[in-house]
Design an enzyme around this catalytic site. Structure first.
Site, PDB file in Angstrom:
ATOM      1  N   HIS A 168      -3.484   8.897   1.505  1.00  0.00           N
ATOM      2  CA  HIS A 168      -2.628   8.207   2.483  1.00  0.00           C
ATOM      3  C   HIS A 168      -2.250   9.148   3.609  1.00  0.00           C
ATOM      4  CE1 HIS A 168       1.570   9.633   0.933  1.00  0.00           C
ATOM      5  NE2 HIS A 168       0.666  10.531   0.647  1.00  0.00           N
ATOM      6  N   HIS A 228       5.015   1.186   3.723  1.00  0.00           N
ATOM      7  CA  HIS A 228       3.971   2.204   3.603  1.00  0.00           C
ATOM      8  C   HIS A 228       2.784   1.630   2.832  1.00  0.00           C
ATOM      9  CE1 HIS A 228       2.354   6.236   3.724  1.00  0.00           C
ATOM     10  NE2 HIS A 228       2.189   6.247   2.410  1.00  0.00           N
ATOM     11  N   ASP A 274      -1.605   6.575  11.550  1.00  0.00           N
ATOM     12  CA  ASP A 274      -0.437   6.253  10.744  1.00  0.00           C
ATOM     13  C   ASP A 274      -0.953   5.659   9.436  1.00  0.00           C
ATOM     14  OD1 ASP A 274      -1.050   3.571  11.313  1.00  0.00           O
ATOM     15  OD2 ASP A 274       0.657   3.269  12.655  1.00  0.00           O
ATOM     16  N   CYS A 275      -0.044   5.247   8.548  1.00  0.00           N
ATOM     17  CA  CYS A 275      -0.494   4.842   7.207  1.00  0.00           C
ATOM     18  C   CYS A 275      -1.421   3.636   7.250  1.00  0.00           C
ATOM     19  CB  CYS A 275       0.702   4.603   6.290  1.00  0.00           C
ATOM     20  SG  CYS A 275       1.760   3.192   6.740  1.00  0.00           S
ATOM     21  N   SER A 276      -1.043   2.600   7.998  1.00  0.00           N
ATOM     22  CA  SER A 276      -1.876   1.395   8.055  1.00  0.00           C
ATOM     23  C   SER A 276      -3.064   1.584   8.983  1.00  0.00           C
ATOM     24  CB  SER A 276      -1.047   0.182   8.485  1.00  0.00           C
ATOM     25  OG  SER A 276      -0.419   0.417   9.735  1.00  0.00           O
ATOM     26  N   TYR A 333      -3.097  -7.910  18.445  1.00  0.00           N
ATOM     27  CA  TYR A 333      -1.906  -7.064  18.573  1.00  0.00           C
ATOM     28  C   TYR A 333      -1.492  -6.929  20.044  1.00  0.00           C
ATOM     29  CZ  TYR A 333       1.172  -4.021  15.934  1.00  0.00           C
ATOM     30  OH  TYR A 333       2.257  -3.500  15.274  1.00  0.00           O
ATOM     31  N   ASP A 362      -1.210  -4.027  10.548  1.00  0.00           N
ATOM     32  CA  ASP A 362      -0.004  -3.432   9.973  1.00  0.00           C
ATOM     33  C   ASP A 362       0.055  -3.576   8.457  1.00  0.00           C
ATOM     34  OD1 ASP A 362       0.958  -2.551  12.408  1.00  0.00           O
ATOM     35  OD2 ASP A 362       2.237  -4.293  12.737  1.00  0.00           O
ATOM     36  N   ALA A 363       0.795  -2.667   7.824  1.00  0.00           N
ATOM     37  CA  ALA A 363       0.866  -2.635   6.368  1.00  0.00           C
ATOM     38  C   ALA A 363       1.438  -3.918   5.784  1.00  0.00           C
ATOM     39  CB  ALA A 363       1.695  -1.426   5.920  1.00  0.00           C
TER      40      ALA A 363
END
Length: 316
Positions: free
Chosen positions: A277, A265, A209-211, A96, A228-229
């Site tokens: 989540h 998401h 965050d979600c991911s 990343y 990432d998601a």
């Protein structure tokens, strides 16, 4: 995935935020840019509007944990352009990308002859060798081991040799060889972070965050996922989203706006028609029933990364 990068540069603060560019950081973000970093103070002083701007202003990419390695591509003033090699991403095949204040990075000799220790608790205290408090590090911090006994593990850190309670870490001979555990174990661990705040780009127990939540819960149990998601939704084993009887605890569920195929998401299937989540800015990690919510209509994919109890039993 470049887990054996030759780089000797590592994150030298408990949590370093990786920014989109040096210009992305605002004056109000100063506590998150320092060394030592002051994450609690930074988060406490940001308003909802300030937090939302981190996302809508495309300011933050991801975060690094203490001791996590990076490749440095370029240094501009007080900033370093880095590649986070432990965080797979389609943005760069090496990991990343983003920018980190140079003061939050340090060149450190690589030592791995005695394996690695990974923090098992939401947060853990590092101690100097003469038992004075050194630094609090978050869940999933991974550090090279120098020696260990029943009480303490001696680890190699950006601050030199340090101690951590042996009961607070898991040991492994290599970065990629931590013990794999079942989806049920992953979900059980995730419940420890209920009511932790959502934080855009968040990768630490100060806020996910979600991911970031899914990445870290799996990383904590022996699986390295994409960061990432949308990348997570393209890997793993495909699960039929139409037949909920095929869903297993620990499966990842992905969501997109109705009429779109762009994943926005991710949540972890908790069982019983529920998921755990990290929803969005201003909210906290939670368990919800999917039926009757917007997520019921937005479900677009499901993937399985964790092995079943039977598979794990056959491996042992």
């Amino acid at each position: 995935m470049l887990f054996q990068s030759a780089t000797r540069w590592v994150c030298s603060v408990s949590v370093a935020t990786v920014w989109t560019s040096p210009e992305s950081a605002r004056e109000k973000d100063a506590p998150g840019l320092e060394n030592p970093v002051r994450v609690p103070k930074w988060l406490e002083e940001l308003s909802y509007k300030d937090l939302l701007d981190l996302c809508e202003g495309n300011r933050i990419q991801t975060q690094l944990l203490y001791g996590e390695p990076v490749l440095i591509e370029e240094i501009v003033g007080d900033w370093a352009k880095v590649i986070c090699t432990w965080q797979p991403s389609k943005k760069d095949e090496r990991g990343y990308p983003g920018w980190v204040p140079l003061v939050q990075l340090k060149e450190m000799e690589r030592i791995s002859d005695f394996g690695f220790a990974k923090v098992r608790l939401p947060k853990a205290q590092l101690w100097t060798k003469d038992r004075k408090p050194l630094l609090v590090v978050p869940f999933n911090t991974i550090l090279p081991v120098i020696d260990n006994n029943a009480q303490f593990t001696l680890v190699h850190t950006p601050h030199g040799e340090a101690l951590i309670l042996s009961e607070e870490v898991e040991h492994s001979p290599g970065i990629e060889s931590f013990v794999e555990r079942s989806g049920a174990a992953i979900v059980s661990c995730a419940t420890k972070f209920i009511e932790k705040p959502y934080f855009w780009g968040g990768m630490s127990s100060y806020g996910y965050d979600c991911s970031g939540l899914s990445y870290n819960m799996f990383k904590g149990h022996g699986y390295f996922l994409p960061r990432d998601a949308d990348d997570q939704a393209r890997s793993g084993k495909e699960v039929n989203i139409e037949d909920t009887n095929q869903w297993e605890i620990g499966d990842l569920l992905f969501f997109a706006n109705v009429g779109s195929d762009k994943v926005r998401h991710v949540g972890i299937y908790y069982g019983f028609g529920q998921m755990i989540h990290s929803p969005s800015t201003g909210q906290c990690v939670e368990i919800i029933e999917i039926a009757g919510t917007k997520y019921e209509n937005e479900l677009c994919a499901a993937r399985r990364y964790a092995r079943s109890e039977e598979e794990l039993s056959n491996l042992s």
